[in-house]
Design a protein around this motif. Sequence first.
Motif, short mmCIF file in Angstrom:
data_model
loop_
_atom_site.label_atom_id
_atom_site.label_comp_id
_atom_site.label_asym_id
_atom_site.label_seq_id
_atom_site.Cartn_x
_atom_site.Cartn_y
_atom_site.Cartn_z
N HIS A 1 0.81 -1.22 0.00
CA HIS A 1 0.00 0.00 0.00
C HIS A 1 0.85 1.27 0.00
O HIS A 1 0.30 2.38 0.01
CB HIS A 1 -0.93 0.01 1.22
N VAL A 2 2.17 1.13 0.01
CA VAL A 2 3.10 2.26 -0.04
C VAL A 2 2.78 3.23 1.09
O VAL A 2 2.64 4.44 0.88
CB VAL A 2 3.05 2.97 -1.42
N THR A 3 2.64 2.72 2.27
CA THR A 3 2.41 3.56 3.45
C THR A 3 3.65 3.52 4.34
O THR A 3 4.59 2.76 4.10
CB THR A 3 1.18 3.06 4.23
N GLY A 4 3.65 4.36 5.39
CA GLY A 4 4.80 4.46 6.28
C GLY A 4 5.12 3.13 6.97
O GLY A 4 4.23 2.37 7.34
N ILE A 5 6.42 2.86 7.13
CA ILE A 5 6.87 1.62 7.77
C ILE A 5 7.69 2.02 9.00
O ILE A 5 8.88 2.33 8.90
CB ILE A 5 7.73 0.78 6.81
N PRO A 6 7.08 2.02 10.17
CA PRO A 6 7.80 2.46 11.37
C PRO A 6 8.72 1.39 11.94
O PRO A 6 9.46 1.66 12.89
CB PRO A 6 6.65 2.77 12.35
N TRP A 7 8.70 0.20 11.37
CA TRP A 7 9.45 -0.90 11.95
C TRP A 7 10.03 -1.76 10.84
O TRP A 7 9.42 -1.96 9.79
CB TRP A 7 8.53 -1.75 12.84
N PHE A 8 11.25 -2.24 11.03
CA PHE A 8 11.91 -3.10 10.05
C PHE A 8 12.53 -4.28 10.77
O PHE A 8 13.10 -4.11 11.85
CB PHE A 8 12.98 -2.32 9.28
N PRO A 9 12.40 -5.50 10.20
CA PRO A 9 12.95 -6.67 10.88
C PRO A 9 14.45 -6.53 11.14
O PRO A 9 15.20 -5.97 10.33
CB PRO A 9 12.67 -7.81 9.91
N THR A 10 14.89 -7.05 12.24
CA THR A 10 16.31 -7.05 12.58
C THR A 10 16.92 -8.39 12.24
O THR A 10 16.22 -9.40 12.10
CB THR A 10 16.50 -6.78 14.08
N GLY A 11 18.22 -8.42 12.08
CA GLY A 11 18.90 -9.67 11.75
C GLY A 11 18.90 -9.93 10.25
O GLY A 11 18.03 -9.46 9.52
N ASN A 12 19.91 -10.69 9.80
CA ASN A 12 20.05 -10.94 8.36
C ASN A 12 18.89 -11.76 7.80
O ASN A 12 18.40 -11.49 6.70
CB ASN A 12 21.37 -11.67 8.10
N SER A 13 18.44 -12.76 8.54
CA SER A 13 17.36 -13.62 8.03
C SER A 13 16.08 -12.82 7.83
O SER A 13 15.41 -12.92 6.78
CB SER A 13 17.10 -14.77 9.01
N GLY A 14 15.70 -12.04 8.82
CA GLY A 14 14.49 -11.24 8.70
C GLY A 14 14.58 -10.22 7.59
O GLY A 14 13.61 -9.96 6.87
N ARG A 15 15.77 -9.64 7.41
CA ARG A 15 15.93 -8.63 6.37
C ARG A 15 15.89 -9.25 4.97
O ARG A 15 15.40 -8.62 4.02
CB ARG A 15 17.24 -7.88 6.59
N VAL A 16 16.40 -10.47 4.83
CA VAL A 16 16.33 -11.14 3.53
C VAL A 16 14.87 -11.39 3.14
O VAL A 16 14.45 -11.13 2.01
CB VAL A 16 17.12 -12.47 3.56
N VAL A 17 14.09 -11.90 4.09
CA VAL A 17 12.67 -12.13 3.83
C VAL A 17 11.96 -10.80 3.54
O VAL A 17 11.13 -10.71 2.63
CB VAL A 17 12.02 -12.84 5.02
N ALA A 18 12.28 -9.76 4.31
CA ALA A 18 11.64 -8.46 4.13
C ALA A 18 11.98 -7.87 2.76
O ALA A 18 11.11 -7.33 2.06
CB ALA A 18 12.05 -7.52 5.25
N CYS A 19 13.24 -7.95 2.36
CA CYS A 19 13.63 -7.41 1.05
C CYS A 19 13.01 -8.20 -0.10
O CYS A 19 12.65 -7.63 -1.14
CB CYS A 19 15.15 -7.42 0.93
N THR A 20 12.89 -9.52 0.08
CA THR A 20 12.21 -10.32 -0.95
C THR A 20 10.76 -9.88 -1.11
O THR A 20 10.25 -9.75 -2.23
CB THR A 20 12.26 -11.81 -0.56
N TRP A 21 10.10 -9.63 0.01
CA TRP A 21 8.72 -9.15 -0.06
C TRP A 21 8.63 -7.75 -0.66
O TRP A 21 7.68 -7.42 -1.37
CB TRP A 21 8.09 -9.19 1.32
N LEU A 22 9.64 -6.90 -0.37
CA LEU A 22 9.68 -5.57 -0.98
C LEU A 22 9.70 -5.67 -2.51
O LEU A 22 8.98 -4.96 -3.21
CB LEU A 22 10.89 -4.80 -0.48
N LEU A 23 10.56 -6.57 -3.03
CA LEU A 23 10.66 -6.73 -4.47
C LEU A 23 9.36 -7.29 -5.06
O LEU A 23 8.87 -6.81 -6.09
CB LEU A 23 11.83 -7.66 -4.80
#
Length: 341
Positions: free
Chosen positions: A90-112
């Motif tokens: 929905h391209v809205t504000g994201i006040p929180w981002f997963p920590t750790g490499n594993s969470g960030r890999v999953v989060a970046c995959t979902w971003l793409l």
Amino acid sequence: MSAAIYSITENRASAMDFSEPVYIDELTVGYVRPILQSDMMGFLKPYTDEMWVGIMLGVLSISVSIYIIMQAQRYIAGIHNSMYTINIPHVTGIPWFPTGNSGRVVACTWLLMAFILSCVYRSNLMAMLVSPKVQLPFSSLEELAKTDITLWVPAGSRFHEALTAASPTSTIGRVKKNTFLSANGLQGLKGYQNGQWSLITYKGPLTYTLHRDFSQQVITLIKLPIISFPITQHGYCRFYIMPEGIFKVNLLSLGFPKNSSLKPPVDKIIRNLREFGIIDHLFQKQVSNATECLKPLGYEIERAKKALALQDFYGVFSIYLAGLVLSLASFLLELKRCVHQ
């Protein structure tokens, strides 16, 4: 000699002689042309139902994956993981981002994935708005049999004979339940023009009705004190012809009494007219305006500008209103809780 041309059938051939074929035509069906209407659920059309289900499952799986990863890292994600997954598309504000490499890999995959899904959605939605598609009520006899549209059939015609002999399980037999049989051709034409039923006849006469109807729509008289002359405006087609014909080859000929002396000279005249292309030329000259109506459905829509109506936004407005109602209910519950505390 008959004053009109008839299709050659076994019953007719036993009662009279027929001339050389004047014209070869196919049986087809004409019906009211569908028009473009506002679609309340149009915002869901860029993706199929299966695609929307896949997107929902993707949101759920990503939320669960991030939650499991955060739990494994002894980080209490709470509701943040679900809000993060939903906020991205929905391209809205994201006040929180997963920590750790594993969470960030999953989060970046979902971003793409969300970026690709949103771009394709916007592109498909824009294409649908600019060049909308209109579905024909039917494009073949099989599709007509599945509808409840009445089919007017001229009594004694070749299709009437086929309808009588057809088995109930055949395509023609399944159409029988919706047929209206009549020998009154004027009644059939009026009902066809009023949208009361579909009409089955040869493609040539149907093409001529398209020409006549289109001509009546586009010709207007400008009357001046001394002279009046016609001008052509932008017309429109009210009817369409079923793309798939029935009984592709129908020989249309003049009828003669048995062993008539007129048949040989008339055959020679018809043969010369047909071989020199005069019959086809005369026919095409009489149906010149029908070419616009014989173009694929949607051609005239592609040339026109599509203006959005208020009904096009009803679906989006309903979701927005539902969100406001849920937000208000949540606010009232929080307010009630704070008052009790």
